[in-house]
Design an enzyme around this catalytic site. Structure first.
Site, PDB file in Angstrom:
ATOM      1  N   CYS A 190       4.021  -5.308  -3.560  1.00 33.60           N
ATOM      2  CA  CYS A 190       3.838  -6.627  -2.945  1.00 33.60           C
ATOM      3  C   CYS A 190       3.275  -7.693  -3.885  1.00 33.60           C
ATOM      4  O   CYS A 190       3.973  -8.176  -4.754  1.00 33.60           O
ATOM      5  CB  CYS A 190       2.969  -6.463  -1.697  1.00 33.60           C
TER       6      CYS A 190
ATOM      7  N   LYS B 251      -1.968  -0.439  -6.109  1.00 33.79           N
ATOM      8  CA  LYS B 251      -1.698  -1.888  -6.189  1.00 33.79           C
ATOM      9  C   LYS B 251      -2.717  -2.593  -7.089  1.00 33.79           C
ATOM     10  O   LYS B 251      -3.924  -2.374  -6.934  1.00 33.79           O
ATOM     11  CB  LYS B 251      -1.760  -2.448  -4.763  1.00 33.79           C
TER      12      LYS B 251
ATOM     13  N   GLU C  77       5.561  -1.237   2.012  1.00 33.77           N
ATOM     14  CA  GLU C  77       4.126  -1.086   1.745  1.00 33.77           C
ATOM     15  C   GLU C  77       3.430  -0.400   2.930  1.00 33.77           C
ATOM     16  O   GLU C  77       3.650  -0.754   4.083  1.00 33.77           O
ATOM     17  CB  GLU C  77       3.538  -2.488   1.552  1.00 33.77           C
TER      18      GLU C  77
END
Lengths: 580, 580
Positions: free
Chosen positions: B151, B115, B44
């Protein structure tokens, strides 16, 4: 048309002091009831204080807040205050933590509203703590439909204020914990005027006063009519209950049950007689106060004084100590402290080294005398010599030892006598890292850490000019204002040896720090490229030093506090984009 | 069935170092291409480093991140690496700041994913910085549909992994900046097994290694099959590229265009030939590594060593200095430092006062010798005497001056010689405020600030027992482990004069601090009420001291760092609820 007497409680509470805050609500309600108020509104999270930060994550704290509300409702009723509607902010927990507003009447919580819009920027972390509400809450009381809102709700287009218009309410209450920031008060009124027009009803905006750690709350509470007229405006920083009589639209017989798909509407009613306040003969009309706006320096000074006073008092101190160098920074900090807690509670210490000029001592003594502060001289040479000879120090290491011996001396005096130590650094120095960690950065509170150096001078001149308002001598010696700034850590040292002229430095910092502008943008605005690159590099490298600085009152859009979170380990150098 | 060779880049990047991080991506891709990998995935926000915190708020930084991605894509192509698919995290800005993942192939960014789930708890403030994505992104590459996730997306039920199942993808890539926490690795695998089953496809979980300020990233990257089998698992803390060959479901000829109302699906395709990897004869199969789990002490030690090493190196230091008291805390800190950067870069200083025991000096010298560290003795009596006689100090003020003279001495050595100063306080002391601000709290980094005292002893014993693994002497003198803890600020002083036994203290602190339990709850669990009330009161009052402590590696669920934000001004006393 019902007419209500509204009481606006612009009060000062303390985070975590549930019992004390509740007692204050009771006492203020007693006064409001005696003054004939039908309703009193308190600020956001009055019972817990604001912001409670990670206390919200403790189940025992959430339970205690809910219990404090129940106890308060019962205590109000027991004290014969049940007829006065009390609107009070607290922390609720209905399976999720809520930033909540309770409508209390006749000993019960008639309705509760959960804040819709949770700010999560700058100093705010509300999405870390709370879950948003989505219900629009109206309470019918004394013939008027009153809508409940909290703080950030007022900053949102299409939020509860739009729904209030559709629902035909007679009054919107908005409770706040809205921190001070320079010129913020200039944007509050136009915003409230817009919302009052949107709601088609007066807006009662209640803000807290006082300070919590770095945050200063300036109050500036007001009552704004839908036509934009200010019916009541409280002065900044003054804790008091303010009153206004106002005619409000009667609640409709058949209010709309739905106001579109956006929001559920919940309606509640108190058990108060619905016709009572139409006959207002019983009370003498009140001339509501509309406090005038104050000039910028007065407003900033008020924030600094409030910030210092509350940090000292709410943390259990009664006095402060600080190093007096004869320079402008320590002089202004001492003057703020004297205004905040009284000159007799300020303990100035001159800490001359072998490099200190004679005027550094005489100017410091002059300042202390003007403030009525205590004053002593502790020469640091013996301690500095002990370090220098034990460690064979020279250069920067020797310069820093002087600053650190001063810090240790002030802490020793603090330990022995119980004063809070004040750090005297300004925002310009902090920005570029012009300070000694564990040296001049020592202290529990740093009153001017968010004040750029040019503003420090401006405040000093302003404070001196307005000394006659209080019939006293100008507090700050002219010498301290006029002399060129120096750290006096080596012979003949001047700030300008290491730093650009403060007028230019502050202009660059305002863009780079407060404005988050890039180097290229600042250069494009006409600043010297080499200088901008140099300043940006200094700022980018000084985060660790800034983190070690004590808290101080935030007055700008971006302070070096809770509202600014930079990595320490950070290889980003904005100056690298200077040529792009 | 296409078979792909996947490269998992468990790399260590630095926040802000866009050029350096991009160069590292290029270099690792070169190695992966040489090893025959079809695809390499980086963690990330690889290009910016993670977490970039308020750098995200700078437009110049966002632009620079976007530019770094474009340059990287072109550089990969120019280096002849265009055929290898590179999945890399970066900061995007499409009018809103995005935590983004780019799929790069043949010199172009084929697809980008934003994300969805932004964590905003603990150490995470992602809602402060980023706007959520809501689009599910699939890239068809070499005959396989590859879904992109980041994530926190993996922690959400009904998130992108559920959609991946409905969309029939062949592989889900999940890139991470997932900080270390004790026992967190025990929850990662079961979670990934659940998600792989949900997606009906293998999950490639890539985490970073290294440290950024307080955060340690342990890696523990892996490839998990939908049946729960671990095809590849990287060791913790080791920076490297790991490979696995895996057969993946061929992309369906007619993939579903919609997967329900929840999410928009965007499909992209690289220009790679769609049949290539079905013929795998060209490459020798790789035996993927499945690293064994390590015991708790080894894992914690690894986190502390990694945290210290990266803080020192990434901030441009090469050596450290610290006070060696002969006690367990400074001995363990010195041993961690020696493991991290080599004993020859550790500069121990014995700082005896007139109250110091003889063994404090001999044990310190013994430690330095075992570690190969430099060692010197600086008696503090001359400096302490100078303060005591200038200020007529006694009692607590005199005790604290000793600690502060030590701090100033270490800082002077740091200024003169360029070492980073290490603070040696442990979590138990910090919790209850058993430290001297500007004294033992001085330093740039505090390696064991999140390690409870009982764990400090356990680590010391574990490290000594495992010394033979490296063929060297146990680093920590038995004396330092065995002696009763003392601050030695007055004659005969012991920690137990002021504090409960550490075994009991740590048990209470684990509940009160890490568990956010209330006093009543802890008492109900069987602890002595008076003791719990006393400990809670100490903790509640020590926030200011903890704030002044340097950063240190987080190893617990709640450290005294970025993941814990308590007000300084705070009248809440949980012990008041003890009787309820």
């Amino acid at each position: 048309m019902p007419s209500l007497r509204l009481a606006l409680a612009q009060v000062n509470y303390t985070v975590g002091d549930l019992a004390g805050n509740a007692a204050m609500v009771l006492e203020r309600t007693k006064a409001a009831a005696a003054a004939g108020a039908h309703l009193i509104a308190f600020p956001e999270m009055t019972l817990t204080g604001y912001p409670p930060e990670d206390l919200v994550l403790r189940a025992s704290f959430r339970r205690a807040s809910q219990q404090a509300l129940r106890t308060l409702a019962a205590d109000l009723q027991a004290a014969g205050l049940g007829e006065t509607a009390v609107l009070v902010g607290y922390l609720d927990d209905d399976g999720a933590a809520r930033n909540a507003l309770a409508f209390v009447h006749r000993g019960t919580v008639v309705a509760r509203y959960f804040k819709h819009h949770l700010p999560n920027y700058g100093v705010f972390d509300e999405r870390r703590y709370f879950t948003s509400g989505s219900t629009f809450v109206v309470v019918r009381h004394l013939g008027v439909d009153i809508a409940l809102t909290i703080c950030e709700d007022v900053w949102q287009d299409g939020g509860p204020f739009a729904v209030a218009g559709a629902a035909g309410v007679g009054l919107v209450v908005n409770i706040n914990g809205s921190p001070y920031e320079r010129d913020k008060d200039d944007s509050r009124l136009p915003l409230l005027q817009r919302r009052a027009a949107e709601a088609g009803a007066p807006v009662l905006y209640v803000n807290t006063v006082g300070a919590q750690d770095e945050l200063v709350f300036d109050g500036d509470s007001m009552l704004v009519r839908p036509n934009g007229e200010v019916a009541l405006r409280a002065p900044q920083y003054v804790e008091d209950v303010y009153y206004a009589d106002i005619d409000l639209a009667a609640a409709p017989a058949d209010p709309p049950l739905s106001v579109g798909a956006a929001m559920t509407v919940q309606r509640f009613a108190t058990q108060a007689p619905s016709a009572l306040p139409t006959a207002r003969d019983a009370v003498t009309p009140i001339a509501a106060q509309v406090a005038p706006r104050t000039p910028d320096c007065a407003e900033v000074w008020g924030a600094l004084v409030t910030g210092l006073r509350d940090y000292v008092r709410k943390n259990g101190f009664r006095s402060v100590t600080l190093g007096l160098s004869g320079g402008i920074d320590s002089a202004v900090v001492a003057a703020i402290a004297a205004d905040a807690i009284g000159g007799e509670n300020v303990h100035g210490v001159s800490l001359p080294s072998s490099y200190s000029s004679e005027h550094s001592k005489t100017d410091a003594a002059d300042l202390a005398e003007r403030l009525g502060a205590s004053y002593r001289v502790v020469p640091i040479a013996p301690m500095v010599d002990a370090f220098v000879s034990a460690l064979a120090l020279s250069g920067l290491a020797e310069e820093n030892v002087q600053a650190r011996v001063r810090g240790t001396t002030l802490m020793a005096i603090s330990n022995a006598e119980g004063h809070l130590v004040l750090a005297t650094g300004n925002k310009s120095e902090l920005a570029v890292g012009y300070s000694t960690i564990y040296g001049d950065a020592v202290g529990g509170f740093a009153p001017i850490k968010d004040v750029p150096k040019t503003l420090v001078w401006e405040l000093a001149r302003w404070r001196n000019e307005h000394a006659s308002d209080t019939g006293r001598r100008p507090p700050i010696p002219e010498n301290s204002i006029g002399k060129p700034p120096s750290a006096e850590l080596r012979p003949g040292q001047l700030d300008t040896d290491s730093l650009p002229d403060y007028a230019i430095l502050d202009a660059v910092l305002e863009r780079y720090v407060d404005g988050d502008q890039g180097v290229a943008e600042i250069v494009a605005a006409g600043f010297d490229a080499e200088l901008v690159v140099r300043v940006a590099a200094l700022v980018d490298r000084a985060e660790w030093k800034r983190r070690q600085y004590p808290p101080g009152p935030k007055i700008s859009f971006k302070s070096f506090g809770k509202d600014r979170r930079l990595p320490i380990t950070n290889r980003w150098r904005d100056e690298q984009t200077g040529g792009q």
